[in-house]
Design an enzyme around this catalytic site. Structure first.
Site, short mmCIF file in Angstrom:
data_model
loop_
_atom_site.label_atom_id
_atom_site.label_comp_id
_atom_site.label_asym_id
_atom_site.label_seq_id
_atom_site.Cartn_x
_atom_site.Cartn_y
_atom_site.Cartn_z
N ILE A 89 0.83 -1.21 0.00
CA ILE A 89 0.00 0.00 0.00
C ILE A 89 0.86 1.26 0.00
O ILE A 89 0.41 2.33 -0.41
CB ILE A 89 -0.94 -0.02 1.22
CG1 ILE A 89 -2.18 0.81 1.00
CG2 ILE A 89 -0.23 0.37 2.51
CD1 ILE A 89 -3.26 0.60 2.06
N HIS A 102 5.99 -12.12 6.08
CA HIS A 102 5.86 -11.76 4.67
C HIS A 102 7.22 -11.41 4.10
O HIS A 102 8.13 -10.99 4.82
CB HIS A 102 4.91 -10.57 4.49
CG HIS A 102 5.23 -9.41 5.39
ND1 HIS A 102 4.86 -9.38 6.72
CD2 HIS A 102 5.90 -8.26 5.16
CE1 HIS A 102 5.29 -8.25 7.26
NE2 HIS A 102 5.94 -7.56 6.33
N MET A 103 7.33 -11.58 2.80
CA MET A 103 8.55 -11.24 2.06
C MET A 103 8.24 -10.03 1.19
O MET A 103 7.23 -10.02 0.48
CB MET A 103 8.93 -12.45 1.19
CG MET A 103 10.09 -12.24 0.26
SD MET A 103 10.25 -13.70 -0.82
CE MET A 103 11.14 -14.81 0.26
N HIS A 104 9.09 -9.01 1.28
CA HIS A 104 8.97 -7.86 0.37
C HIS A 104 9.77 -8.18 -0.90
O HIS A 104 10.94 -8.57 -0.80
CB HIS A 104 9.58 -6.60 0.98
CG HIS A 104 8.93 -6.12 2.25
ND1 HIS A 104 8.13 -5.00 2.30
CD2 HIS A 104 8.99 -6.60 3.52
CE1 HIS A 104 7.73 -4.80 3.55
NE2 HIS A 104 8.23 -5.76 4.31
N ASN A 157 11.49 -8.82 7.34
CA ASN A 157 11.78 -8.19 8.62
C ASN A 157 11.26 -9.07 9.75
O ASN A 157 10.21 -9.71 9.62
CB ASN A 157 11.11 -6.81 8.69
CG ASN A 157 11.65 -5.85 7.64
OD1 ASN A 157 12.85 -5.82 7.38
ND2 ASN A 157 10.77 -5.07 7.03
N GLU A 171 6.29 -4.48 11.03
CA GLU A 171 5.09 -3.78 11.49
C GLU A 171 3.90 -4.73 11.57
O GLU A 171 3.08 -4.63 12.48
CB GLU A 171 4.71 -2.67 10.50
CG GLU A 171 5.63 -1.47 10.50
CD GLU A 171 5.31 -0.53 9.35
OE1 GLU A 171 4.16 -0.52 8.86
OE2 GLU A 171 6.23 0.18 8.92
#
Ligand code: 5GP
Length: 116
Positions: free
Chosen positions: A30, A99-101, A86, A94
């Site tokens: 987002i 999750h993987m960016h 992270n 956060e």
């Protein structure tokens, strides 16, 4: 209480989903930090990397296969990109749903800012 990502995976919350199968869902971040910024998320709610177990091994490997395919589909497979996961506070996590960016589409520079 399901995470926001579980609600996106269940399509209760709108997002720009670019890939979904029985194991993972990938959607546009987002608040993108680069021209390409996709989040690749296991459908199963795993809070952090610190919570993974041996039974998660297959889905974690699958995330890399999906990342590679999305990167190729979006035309950044040749030039390259960065995958980031992270973990907890110090890692800057956060959302406590692992999750993987996948970030790319420009030169990303140093991996970490210099610790002066
Ligand atoms: P983290 O800091 O946990 O590794 O990354 C969380 C990421 O999720 C951030 O890049 C943030 O922009 C993204 N994010 C947070 N809430 C939403 C949302 O509701 N929809 C989407 N698509 N991305 C979100």
């Amino acid at each position: 209480m399901p995470t926001i990502f579980s609600r996106i995976i269940a399509r209760e919350v709108r997002s720009d989903i670019v890939f979904q199968d029985e194991r993972v869902t990938a959607f546009k971040d987002i608040n993108p930090q680069a021209p390409v910024h996709i989040l690749i998320v296991p459908n199963k709610e795993i809070a952090t990397v610190d919570d993974v177990t041996p039974e998660d091994e297959a889905v974690l490997g699958h995330m890399f296969i999906v990342a590679r395919q999305i990167a190729r589909d979006l035309g950044i497979g040749n030039k390259g990109y960065r995958l980031i996961v992270n973990c907890k506070d110090d890692g800057g996590q956060e959302i406590y749903h692992l999750h993987m960016h996948l970030v790319g589409g420009r030169r990303l520079g140093r991996m970490l800012p210099r610790a002066d």
